[in-house]
Structures are given as structure tokens and as C-alpha cells.
Design a protein around this motif. Structure first.
Motif, PDB file in Angstrom:
ATOM      1  N   ASP A 124      26.325  54.953  35.593  1.00  0.00           N
ATOM      2  CA  ASP A 124      27.446  55.741  36.074  1.00  0.00           C
ATOM      3  C   ASP A 124      28.736  54.950  35.869  1.00  0.00           C
ATOM      4  O   ASP A 124      28.699  53.736  35.669  1.00  0.00           O
ATOM      5  N   PRO A 125      29.904  55.612  35.981  1.00  0.00           N
ATOM      6  CA  PRO A 125      31.161  54.880  35.812  1.00  0.00           C
ATOM      7  C   PRO A 125      31.389  53.798  36.864  1.00  0.00           C
ATOM      8  O   PRO A 125      32.342  53.050  36.756  1.00  0.00           O
ATOM      9  N   THR A 126      30.512  53.717  37.879  1.00  0.00           N
ATOM     10  CA  THR A 126      30.705  52.691  38.895  1.00  0.00           C
ATOM     11  C   THR A 126      30.560  51.292  38.321  1.00  0.00           C
ATOM     12  O   THR A 126      31.074  50.344  38.875  1.00  0.00           O
ATOM     13  N   ILE A 127      29.827  51.170  37.205  1.00  0.00           N
ATOM     14  CA  ILE A 127      29.707  49.850  36.586  1.00  0.00           C
ATOM     15  C   ILE A 127      29.745  50.025  35.083  1.00  0.00           C
ATOM     16  O   ILE A 127      28.820  50.561  34.469  1.00  0.00           O
ATOM     17  N   LYS A 128      30.854  49.648  34.467  1.00  0.00           N
ATOM     18  CA  LYS A 128      31.093  49.936  33.060  1.00  0.00           C
ATOM     19  C   LYS A 128      30.666  48.754  32.200  1.00  0.00           C
ATOM     20  O   LYS A 128      31.468  47.957  31.753  1.00  0.00           O
ATOM     21  N   LEU A 129      29.370  48.669  31.970  1.00  0.00           N
ATOM     22  CA  LEU A 129      28.858  47.569  31.173  1.00  0.00           C
ATOM     23  C   LEU A 129      28.671  47.960  29.721  1.00  0.00           C
ATOM     24  O   LEU A 129      28.272  47.137  28.931  1.00  0.00           O
ATOM     25  N   ASN A 130      28.904  49.227  29.375  1.00  0.00           N
ATOM     26  CA  ASN A 130      28.459  49.703  28.079  1.00  0.00           C
ATOM     27  C   ASN A 130      29.013  48.932  26.911  1.00  0.00           C
ATOM     28  O   ASN A 130      28.335  48.719  25.959  1.00  0.00           O
ATOM     29  N   THR A 131      30.270  48.531  26.880  1.00  0.00           N
ATOM     30  CA  THR A 131      30.811  47.701  25.796  1.00  0.00           C
ATOM     31  C   THR A 131      32.307  47.532  25.887  1.00  0.00           C
ATOM     32  O   THR A 131      32.923  47.115  24.925  1.00  0.00           O
ATOM     33  N   CYS A 132      32.927  47.846  27.017  1.00  0.00           N
ATOM     34  CA  CYS A 132      34.388  47.770  27.111  1.00  0.00           C
ATOM     35  C   CYS A 132      34.916  46.377  26.806  1.00  0.00           C
ATOM     36  O   CYS A 132      35.856  46.217  26.032  1.00  0.00           O
ATOM     37  N   LEU A 133      34.293  45.372  27.419  1.00  0.00           N
ATOM     38  CA  LEU A 133      34.782  44.015  27.217  1.00  0.00           C
ATOM     39  C   LEU A 133      34.670  43.614  25.750  1.00  0.00           C
ATOM     40  O   LEU A 133      35.589  43.039  25.173  1.00  0.00           O
ATOM     41  N   ILE A 134      33.528  43.925  25.139  1.00  0.00           N
ATOM     42  CA  ILE A 134      33.316  43.524  23.746  1.00  0.00           C
ATOM     43  C   ILE A 134      34.316  44.225  22.837  1.00  0.00           C
ATOM     44  O   ILE A 134      34.883  43.617  21.929  1.00  0.00           O
ATOM     45  N   TRP A 135      34.550  45.521  23.097  1.00  0.00           N
ATOM     46  CA  TRP A 135      35.482  46.266  22.247  1.00  0.00           C
ATOM     47  C   TRP A 135      36.887  45.672  22.340  1.00  0.00           C
ATOM     48  O   TRP A 135      37.559  45.460  21.339  1.00  0.00           O
ATOM     49  N   LEU A 162      27.605  39.874  35.705  1.00  0.00           N
ATOM     50  CA  LEU A 162      28.060  41.249  35.866  1.00  0.00           C
ATOM     51  C   LEU A 162      29.227  41.387  36.834  1.00  0.00           C
ATOM     52  O   LEU A 162      29.970  42.348  36.782  1.00  0.00           O
ATOM     53  N   ARG A 163      29.412  40.407  37.712  1.00  0.00           N
ATOM     54  CA  ARG A 163      30.357  40.595  38.810  1.00  0.00           C
ATOM     55  C   ARG A 163      31.771  40.812  38.337  1.00  0.00           C
ATOM     56  O   ARG A 163      32.574  41.415  39.032  1.00  0.00           O
ATOM     57  N   ALA A 164      32.146  40.303  37.147  1.00  0.00           N
ATOM     58  CA  ALA A 164      33.538  40.413  36.725  1.00  0.00           C
ATOM     59  C   ALA A 164      33.713  41.279  35.492  1.00  0.00           C
ATOM     60  O   ALA A 164      34.824  41.425  35.011  1.00  0.00           O
ATOM     61  N   VAL A 216      38.445  43.509  31.490  1.00  0.00           N
ATOM     62  CA  VAL A 216      39.362  44.156  30.558  1.00  0.00           C
ATOM     63  C   VAL A 216      40.759  44.210  31.153  1.00  0.00           C
ATOM     64  O   VAL A 216      41.757  43.987  30.470  1.00  0.00           O
ATOM     65  N   LYS A 217      40.846  44.441  32.436  1.00  0.00           N
ATOM     66  CA  LYS A 217      42.128  44.569  33.116  1.00  0.00           C
ATOM     67  C   LYS A 217      42.829  43.221  33.258  1.00  0.00           C
ATOM     68  O   LYS A 217      44.054  43.140  33.184  1.00  0.00           O
ATOM     69  N   ASN A 218      42.052  42.136  33.429  1.00  0.00           N
ATOM     70  CA  ASN A 218      42.635  40.836  33.749  1.00  0.00           C
ATOM     71  C   ASN A 218      42.724  39.876  32.569  1.00  0.00           C
ATOM     72  O   ASN A 218      43.601  39.009  32.541  1.00  0.00           O
ATOM     73  N   LEU A 219      41.810  40.005  31.614  1.00  0.00           N
ATOM     74  CA  LEU A 219      41.720  39.006  30.544  1.00  0.00           C
ATOM     75  C   LEU A 219      42.984  38.950  29.702  1.00  0.00           C
ATOM     76  O   LEU A 219      43.545  37.880  29.473  1.00  0.00           O
ATOM     77  N   LEU A 220      43.443  40.092  29.233  1.00  0.00           N
ATOM     78  CA  LEU A 220      44.575  40.109  28.309  1.00  0.00           C
ATOM     79  C   LEU A 220      45.869  39.578  28.934  1.00  0.00           C
ATOM     80  O   LEU A 220      46.560  38.769  28.309  1.00  0.00           O
ATOM     81  N   MET A 226      39.504  35.280  34.198  1.00  0.00           N
ATOM     82  CA  MET A 226      39.467  36.723  34.417  1.00  0.00           C
ATOM     83  C   MET A 226      39.765  37.056  35.876  1.00  0.00           C
ATOM     84  O   MET A 226      39.345  38.081  36.394  1.00  0.00           O
ATOM     85  N   GLN A 227      40.507  36.173  36.523  1.00  0.00           N
ATOM     86  CA  GLN A 227      40.959  36.440  37.883  1.00  0.00           C
ATOM     87  C   GLN A 227      42.150  37.389  37.846  1.00  0.00           C
ATOM     88  O   GLN A 227      42.725  37.643  36.797  1.00  0.00           O
ATOM     89  N   ASN A 228      42.497  37.879  39.027  1.00  0.00           N
ATOM     90  CA  ASN A 228      43.696  38.698  39.141  1.00  0.00           C
ATOM     91  C   ASN A 228      44.874  37.948  38.525  1.00  0.00           C
ATOM     92  O   ASN A 228      45.063  36.758  38.796  1.00  0.00           O
ATOM     93  N   PRO A 229      45.698  38.602  37.672  1.00  0.00           N
ATOM     94  CA  PRO A 229      46.794  37.892  36.992  1.00  0.00           C
ATOM     95  C   PRO A 229      47.717  37.120  37.918  1.00  0.00           C
ATOM     96  O   PRO A 229      48.164  36.028  37.578  1.00  0.00           O
ATOM     97  N   GLN A 230      48.023  37.675  39.105  1.00  0.00           N
ATOM     98  CA  GLN A 230      48.900  36.957  40.026  1.00  0.00           C
ATOM     99  C   GLN A 230      48.221  35.702  40.558  1.00  0.00           C
ATOM    100  O   GLN A 230      48.841  34.637  40.666  1.00  0.00           O
TER     101      GLN A 230
END
Length: 610
Positions: free
Chosen positions: A357-368, A394-396, A401-405, A433-437
């Protein structure tokens, strides 16, 4: 008093003061006691805001401070606030620490340094043991007055210690809910008695402090309403009582959270109360990110016949992320297509259908994102991405995707090459990959606390050190160097050149310094500039080569024996060629210390000579 003024201002410091009708009566009473000059007040307010700005506070921080403690704007910046800012700096507060504490609890600036702030700091350091913990307690204390630390903390901690509760447990709970442990001592003692009488949790139980959190944070009616939810799912009073004694923390969750978790465990998984009372991890772990996600994955692996033996679901959810990934073929089956029918090289989150389910997006977002947003990630993508995800866990993944860039962009803005960033990402991805702030605060602490500049090659090692170790842990390693005669200046210089050494265990650092300084009689001034003595293995490199050089020198086999530092810098093939294989006298010595055989030495000779 906090509602005397409502301030609307922009950052050009043009103030408009609007009087709240409800505060008019209060302001009238104050004006009778002390005449307030509007122009004088405006001058003070401007000076105060300029002082905050000078120390790095932004508009958001200022609005929060003024909202919680508007009386600060009428303070004399020169005589009242500046001495307090100087005190915090003397106590070791960095710029980010100061901003965090004061913006959260501005009332601290209303108290005198000698009468309240200094005694509170001494007590907190005595109880918490390290500077970082003191800052976290002050941050989580909220807007409570700091004087309660002086009056209440020590008696309450002494009471808990008299119950036999370890200080480490007390510190852990103080970091989370400090206000609960700074109540009036008599009130706090009554709370401990209610934990025993109402919750039936004994003083020697590991749940006793969680019981205090529960009693302090929730009314009796709120606790009873949560018990009624368990009763709705068929739990008896005895089972609820047993469960509370083992997991009182569960009753601090919201009623919706408890109901949702019980619905899944008892209706979906058909688990019984008698089974759940002794398995608290079902309630302490995240339902969406851990329990449900692993349940679905195990169903997929079971349906496809990929599990060789029956695995307990409770065992599966208790495993750490890396252990779970390895033990359940996760990397192989999920990321290489056997379980989901997708190819890692062609993975695209916009086209791929998620397994979960969208609750855990492991499908390939980070790799893409790694492939399309970071240069040169397409080379050996499958290998690098799988290694990154295996180290990350899996925890992060959901937030990576939101924090790495943004974090990579920040490091690149410091002039750090992307190759250095990739190297550290593969080793410690979660740190980046922590919160940017939060990550930006970490980079500031590397400069403020460790003295490592952004242009230094060891800046990223400094990030790993700050993220991976507490301040007390780092200080304990510094004290080991001091015990061997190092000065503060020498330790600082060494850290700026070799921060990675401080990630080693205390025993390893002590053993190495003992050999280098007691056996070899090397001085700190010499060692600070020669980092190889700390990066190379002591047992497999430094000791064996030291023995070889001693024998060669004693037997006079070389006209000029190289220095130990020069010898340990040589690669293994070159060391063998120059200093081992030509001399029969050391053929027995080197294998004894390195673990390699004479046959391996002779093979090395053939390889090198060819």
C-alpha cells in the motif's frame, strides 16, 4: 501578562502594537504601578530584536518568542540580555543550540544568571551527565520556568534512586518528558504511590517510569476509556492488568491508535489476548511501517514458495531492518524482480505498480531518484542501490527521496565533491537522509564543536561522528588522549585531521595509544601529523612491520632501515618485495604475526616478480 500586547511586525522592524480588549484592564493596572513611555519601549524592543537577529534568530523564531514572552521586548538588551547570551556561550552552547532552547523556552531569559540559570545548569549537568542531554532537557521543558529545576529535580531523582531505579533509566525519561519529573516533591511522591496502587506496577519493574508518564500525562477517566477498548475486543480485567504491567507505555497512545492496532492483530491476524499480553512488540512497533508491511511481504514470499521454513511472524517483526532484509531474501526477491516481476534497471516510480500500500513506498522511488537526479548513479546502479538500501534499512526509505536531495545540495554548496558524498552515502546513508533542517544543524555543529571547516577533507567524517555518537561519548575518547599526556590543542588538531579515529571504541583507542606512546615512545606532536598510525590495523599491519624492522636492524641486514611510518605506508606487495622476501631471517616472523603462510609469501613473490 502574556496577553498585554499582540504584535504584528515585519522584518524591517516597523512595529504596530494592537491592544487586545481583554488585556486593557491588565495594562491599566500596570500603568498605575509604573508609567510606561511608548518611545522608550519602542527603543528597547528594537534593541532586543536586533540582538536576537545578531545571534541568528529568524522571523519565525522571533514571532514564537514574542508570542510566548512579550515582556522580553521591554528588557534592556545591554544590561539584561547580553550577559545571559554570554553565559550560554561560556557554557558551550553553539549558535544552533542557543536558538533551539530560547525559541522554545524564552522564559529562561527572565531569570537571573546567578540566582536561577547557573544553579539549574549545575543540577542538570549533575543529573544528566553531558552537555547534549542538558540542551535536550531544556528544549523539551517547553515554557515551564527554569526555577523548577532548582527546587524540584534533585529531590525527585533522589526518590527514584532510593527505589533502586538506575540513573540511565531516569535520564532516558527526563529527555522525553522532563516536566513530569520536576513537579513539587510531595506531589511527585503521591504520583509514584498511585503508580503502585492504581496501575499495580511495582517499583522494581522496568515499566515503573512509564507508569509515572501515564499518571502524569493522562486523567484516570482517559486511562479507563482505553481499558474499555480492550474489553470491547474480549480482554478480561486480569489480562488488561497483566498487559499494563508489561507495557504501560501503550496506554499513552490515542484511543484511535489502540483500536486500529487491536483490530488488525485480533480480527485480521486472529491473535488471542493471552498471546498478545506476553508479546509487547506488537504494540510498541509501528503498525503501518513495520507490522503490516512485513505481514504483506511474508504473505507474498509464502505464496511464491520462497520461504524454506516456517518463520514466526512475531520473530520477523522483532528483527532489525538489516537482519530482516538479509534473512528473508528481501534484496534478492524484491529488488531483483523474483517477487514483483520488475527489473531494477528499468524501475520508475511513475510507471511501476507498488507491491505494498502507499503507506510504505519501497517499490523503487529512491532508486529512480538516485538514477535520474544524481549524476553518474546509472553506472553499476543495481549494485550501488542495493548496497545503499541494505545499509539504510526500511525505516528511512519513505523519507529519503524528500531529504536526500536537499542535503546533497547543501553539501555541494559547501564545495564538497560528489565523489566524497557518494562514498559516505554508501557507508552511512541514514546520516545524510535526516530532516534538512536537522542536517544543517549537524553541519553547523561539526564546525562549532569539532572545529572542522567545510573545506576540510574530513568534514564528512565529522558529520558521521556527530550523528553517530553523543557528546559524552566523544568527550570520553578525548579524555583517553588526555590521560596519555595530550593537550587540548593537540587533541583538537588531531581531530581536525583524523575525525574518523573518534568513531573507534575507547578500548581500541587506548590500546593503540599505549603501543604508540609507551612502547614506541612517540610524542603527540609527531602523531598529530601522521594519521596512518591510527587508520592502519594495529595487529595486522603496524605490529608485524615493527617486528620486521627490529630484526632487520638488529641483524644489520639493511644499510638504511626505513622509518616505521614509511614502512606502514607501503602496500603489502611492496613491503613483501622490499623487506620480507629477500631476507630468509624474517620468513618465519612475518607469517606468525600476520597469519599468512610461507606458501602465501612465495606466491606473493611470484606475482610481484611477474
Amino acid at each position: 501578562n502574556n496577553n498585554i500586547f499582540i504584535f504584528n511586525f515585519n522584518f524591517n522592524f516597523n512595529f504596530n502594537f494592537n491592544f487586545n480588549q481583554q488585556a486593557l484592564s491588565v495594562s491599566t493596572k500596570l500603568s498605575k504601578r509604573k508609567k510606561v513611555n511608548d518611545s522608550h519601549f519602542l527603543d528597547n524592543a528594537t534593541s532586543v530584536v536586533n540582538l536576537f537577529k545578531k545571534h541568528g534568530f529568524n522571523e519565525t523564531h522571533l514571532r514564537k518568542i514574542v508570542s510566548n514572552e512579550p515582556r522580553l521586548l521591554n528588557s534592556d538588551a545591554e544590561s539584561t540580555l547580553i550577559p545571559k547570551f554570554n553565559f550560554f556561550k561560556e557554557q558551550g552552547f553553539s549558535g544552533s543550540d542557543l536558538i533551539r532552547v530560547i525559541s522554545t523556552n524564552p522564559t529562561i531569559l527572565r531569570y537571573g544568571v546567578d540566582s536561577s540559570i547557573l544553579p539549574a545548569f549545575r543540577i542538570l549537568r549533575q543529573v544528566m551527565g553531558c552537555h547534549d542531554y542538558v540542551i535536550r532537557v531544556l528544549f523539551n521543558l517547553g515554557v515551564r520556568p527554569i526555577c523548577i529545576v532548582v527546587k524540584n529535580l534533585l529531590p525527585n531523582v533522589a526518590l527514584l534512586r532510593s527505589y533502586g531505579i538506575p540513573i540511565e533509566f531516569i535520564r532516558k525519561h527526563l529527555l522525553r518528558k522532563p516536566g513530569f519529573y520536576m513537579r513539587n516533591p510531595q506531589v511527585f511522591k503521591d504520583v509514584t504511590m498511585r503508580v503502585e496502587d492504581k496501575l499495580r506496577i511495582t517499583r522494581d519493574s522496568m515499566m515503573f517510569l512509564y507508569g509515572i508518564d501515564l499518571i502524569c500525562g493522562f486523567s484516570e477517566e482517559s486511562i479507563l476509556s482505553k481499558c474499555r477498548i480492550f474489553e470491547c475486543f474480549g480482554w478480561t480485567q486480569s489480562e488488561i492488568q497483566t498487559f499494563m504491567m508489561k507495557n504501560a507505555n501503550c496506554f499513552t497512545y490515542s484511543e484511535q491508535h489502540i483500536q486500529k492496532k487491536l483490530d488488525f492483530l485480533m480480527n485480521e491476524l486472529q491473535l488471542k489476548p493471552a498471546y498478545l499480553t506476553s508479546r509487547t512488540s506488537f504494540f510498541t512497533l509501528s503498525l503501518e511501517k513495520r507490522v503490516v508491511a512485513r505481514h504483506k511481504l511474508m504473505l507474498i514470499l509464502k505464496e511464491k514458495g520462497l520461504l524454506n521454513k516456517k518463520v514466526s511472524f512475531y520473530t520477523a517483526i522483532k528483527l532489525s531492518e538489516p537482519s530482516f532484509l538479509k534473512s528473508h531474501y528481501f534484496m534478492k526477491q524484491l529488488f531483483y524482480g523474483n517477487a514483483c516481476g520488475s527489473n531494477l534497471q528499468d524501475a520508475n516510480p511513475e510507471k511501476s505498480a507498488p507491491i505494498f500500500d502507499p503507506t510504505i513506498k519501497l517499490n523503487t522511488c529512491l532508486i529512480w531518484h538516485a538514477k535520474h537526479k544524481l549524476p553518474a548513479w546509472n553506472r553499476n546502479l543495481a549494485l550501488k542501490s542495493s548496497l545503499l538500501l541494505l545499509n539504510l534499512g526500511l525505516r528511512a526509505v519513505c523519507t529519503s527521496v524528500k531529504n536526500l536531495l536537499p542535503n546533497v545540495a547543501l553539501l555541494r554548496s559547501y564545495g564538497i565533491p560528489i565523489e566524497f558524498i557518494r562514498k559516505h552515502l554508501l557507508r552511512m546513508p541514514a546520516h545524510y537522509m535526516q530532516n534538512p533542517q536537522v542536517f544543517e544543524d549537524v553541519t553547523m555543529r561539526v564546525e562549532d564543536k569539532l572545529g572542522i571547516t567545510r573545506t576540510s577533507p574530513v568534514f564528512l567524517y565529522g558529520i558521521n561522528l556527530i550523528c553517530g555518537f553523543s557528546e559524552e561519548s566523544i568527550l570520553s575518547k578525548c579524555r583517553i588522549f588526555e590521560s596519555f599526556g595530550w593537550t587540548q590543542s593537540e587533541i583538537q588538531t588531531f581531530m581536525m585531521k583524523n575525525a574518523n579515529c573518534f568513531t573507534h571504541s575507547n578500548e581500541r583507542i587506548k590500546k593503540r595509544l599505549d603501543f604508540l606512546m609507551n612502547d614506541l615512545q612517540l610524542e603527540p606532536a609527531y602523531l598529530t601529523s601522521l594519521s596512518c598510525f591510527f587508520t592502519c590495523s594495529l595487529e595486522k599491519r603496524i605490529l608485524p612491520r615493527h617486528k620486521i624492522l627490529l630484526i632487520l636492524k638488529e641483524k644489520g641486514l639493511l644499510n638504511k632501515v626505513p622509518s616505521l611510518y614509511g614502512a606502514i605506508q607501503l602496500s603489502e606487495p611492496h613491503f613483501l618485495t622490499r623487506l620480507v622476501l629477500p631476507f630468509q631471517e624474517v620468513h618465519e616472523v612475518y607469517p606468525k604475526h600476520t597469519g599468512c603462510s610461507l606458501k602465501m609469501l612465495s606466491q606473493g613473490s611470484v606475482v610481484i616478480s611477474s
